[in-house]
Scaffold this motif. Structure first.
Motif, short mmCIF file in Angstrom:
data_model
loop_
_atom_site.label_atom_id
_atom_site.label_comp_id
_atom_site.label_asym_id
_atom_site.label_seq_id
_atom_site.Cartn_x
_atom_site.Cartn_y
_atom_site.Cartn_z
N PHE A 56 12.31 -44.03 -46.54
CA PHE A 56 13.04 -42.91 -45.96
C PHE A 56 13.30 -43.20 -44.48
O PHE A 56 12.36 -43.36 -43.69
N LYS A 57 14.57 -43.30 -44.13
CA LYS A 57 14.89 -43.73 -42.76
C LYS A 57 15.44 -42.61 -41.88
O LYS A 57 15.49 -42.73 -40.66
N ASP A 58 15.85 -41.49 -42.51
CA ASP A 58 16.61 -40.48 -41.78
C ASP A 58 15.69 -39.46 -41.09
O ASP A 58 15.82 -38.26 -41.30
N TYR A 59 14.75 -39.98 -40.30
CA TYR A 59 13.81 -39.06 -39.65
C TYR A 59 13.90 -39.17 -38.13
O TYR A 59 14.30 -40.20 -37.58
N SER A 60 13.53 -38.07 -37.47
CA SER A 60 13.43 -38.11 -36.01
C SER A 60 12.00 -37.78 -35.60
O SER A 60 11.24 -37.22 -36.39
N TYR A 61 11.66 -38.13 -34.38
CA TYR A 61 10.31 -37.85 -33.88
C TYR A 61 10.39 -37.43 -32.42
O TYR A 61 11.17 -37.97 -31.64
N THR A 62 9.62 -36.40 -32.11
CA THR A 62 9.53 -35.91 -30.73
C THR A 62 8.11 -35.40 -30.53
O THR A 62 7.42 -35.10 -31.51
N VAL A 63 7.73 -35.28 -29.27
CA VAL A 63 6.42 -34.68 -29.02
C VAL A 63 6.50 -33.20 -29.43
O VAL A 63 7.58 -32.59 -29.37
#
Ligand code: GAL
Length: 425
Positions: A293-300
């Motif tokens: 699964f590649k369609d991810y975002s990450y933030t604090v």
């Protein structure tokens, strides 16, 4: 990285032996009697049984096979996120003087449990022999040290306070950037809820502790949050009440079956587009990658600013291990630059060593390496850097109860009692 000495000092941390009581091994020998003339097997006990976690372990094992070809790796993994099952199996094996050759233990107060119980060996001589003392940040080595002796070899640094999201779900609902404050986040969660999507996927006990800690960091700030674990901040304070109320509000946006899900089940809801967000440690990057699964975002997590909630997996030499020489070979690999690269490129974490070449790592870890260099390090209770296993257990049951009754005053009272029982002992 600004490692806060107060947050990493084992002496300052609460020590609880509840889970490990009476676990001191009877065999004080060097293990040769146990091995029946020298076993080649090295049993490595972890909870990395599947997905990205297993791929990380496999990376380390392949380096071990190169460095330590005279030994045979035996996989003692017990499945279950954050060691929810493994730690109990391990405690009972240690009590019965049947340790694996090495086991996974979190740096900080959790490691101190094993040290206080006399269950693991001093590795100071190996640190000298392998040149490890200068290979890791001082604050991290402090979190592995009691009474001047160093007890484990760290494999990595993980970050706990990361908010993961399904990018398509966000885009489909007009969310173009992730919130940086809790009030903004609530507004986004409302938008998602109105569309019938689970705004925030959540799992059971320890994953709820993680979400609550992220809220505490937002509402208290880094210094006061750290003080919760060092008896400097009052768990009975009104800012903690505010955080519990915010956390309660967040629970309203989560899936109702949360108490029966592990972190990977909640993660699946995000990958499947049934849920938008999940607060989880950065093992999630590796796991999503491993699952394609590649369609991810990450933030604090919104409101956490420059807080880097750290934890470190480390490996130890248990007293009475059957193959101590084989264990030492494993530990040498764990601490080596090649071992850390083989492991961390697959595990989602960043190397504990300071001689990292960031370009060798996937995009997520490159951003984490940059953050770690400038952010403020704050510890995690469910992942052992902030509190002992006894304290973890007390918080877990309090939060489990809160998940069904939502009693704010009841939760705060239980948290105050847990701190009183475990802090500073
Ligand atoms: C943590 C551990 C990580 C990861 C996570 C989920 O406690 O430090 O390496 O395995 O649990 O299982």
């Amino acid at each position: 990285m600004r490692f806060n000495a107060r947050a990493t000092s084992l002496a300052a941390a609460g020590i609880a032996l509840a889970l490990l009581a009476g676990g001191c091994g009877a065999d004080e020998g060097d293990g040769s009697g146990n091995g029946g003339g020298g076993t080649k097997k090295v049993e490595v006990f972890t909870w990395w049984a599947d997905g990205g976690e297993k791929q990380g372990l496999d990376g380390l094992v392949s380096q071990f096979k190169t460095d330590c070809s005279q030994y045979e790796f035996v996989n003692g993994a017990v499945a279950g996120g954050a060691g929810s099952n493994a730690k109990q199996v391990l405690a009972s094996r240690l009590q019965q003087s049947d340790p694996p050759d090495t086991f996974q233990a979190h740096a900080g107060a959790e490691l101190a449990d094993y040290i206080k119980a006399g269950q693991i060996e001093d590795l100071s001589a190996q640190y000298k022999e392998w040149g490890l003392s200068s290979a890791f940040p001082k604050g991290l080595v402090d979190s592995l040290t009691v009474g001047g002796k160093i007890y484990s070899v760290p494999a990595n640094i993980h970050r706990a306070n990361v908010l993961w999201a399904n990018k398509k779900v966000l885009a489909d609902n007009g969310i173009t950037s992730v919130a940086t404050t809790l009030p903004q986040f609530f507004t986004q969660l409302d938008t998602l809820k109105a569309k019938g999507i689970t705004p925030l996927a959540l799992g059971k006990d320890w994953t709820q502790q993680m979400l609550f800690e992220a809220v505490l960091i937002s509402d208290l700030g880094t210094d006061k949050y750290i003080g919760l674990w060092t008896a400097k901040t009052d768990w009975a304070g009104s800012d903690v009440t505010t955080a519990i109320n915010d956390y309660k509000k967040l629970l309203d946006y989560t899936n109702k079956d949360r108490d029966s899900l592990d972190w990977t089940d909640a993660e699946k809801q995000v990958m499947d587009g049934k849920a938008a967000f999940q607060l989880m440690g950065d093992w999630e990057a590796a796991d999503m990658d491993a699952k394609g699964f590649k369609d991810y975002s990450y933030t604090v997590f919104p409101g956490n600013g420059n807080a880097y909630q750290w934890l470190a997996d480390s490996f130890v030499l248990p007293k009475g291990a059957k193959n101590p020489e084989g264990t030492k070979c494993w530990l040498k690999t764990v601490g080596s630059a090649a071992g850390q690269k083989a492991f961390n490129t697959k595990k989602g974490s960043i190397p504990a060593r300071t001689d990292t070449v960031a370009a060798d790592y996937p995009a997520y870890q490159q951003s984490a390496i940059a953050d770690w260099a400038k952010d403020v390090a704050v510890p995690s209770c469910p992942h052992g850097s902030a509190c002992s296993q006894g304290w973890q257990g007390a918080v877990n049951s309090a939060q489990g109860k809160f998940s069904s009754d939502g009693d704010v005053a009841g939760l705060q009272k239980a948290l105050v009692a847990a701190a009183k029982q475990f802090a500073g002992k």
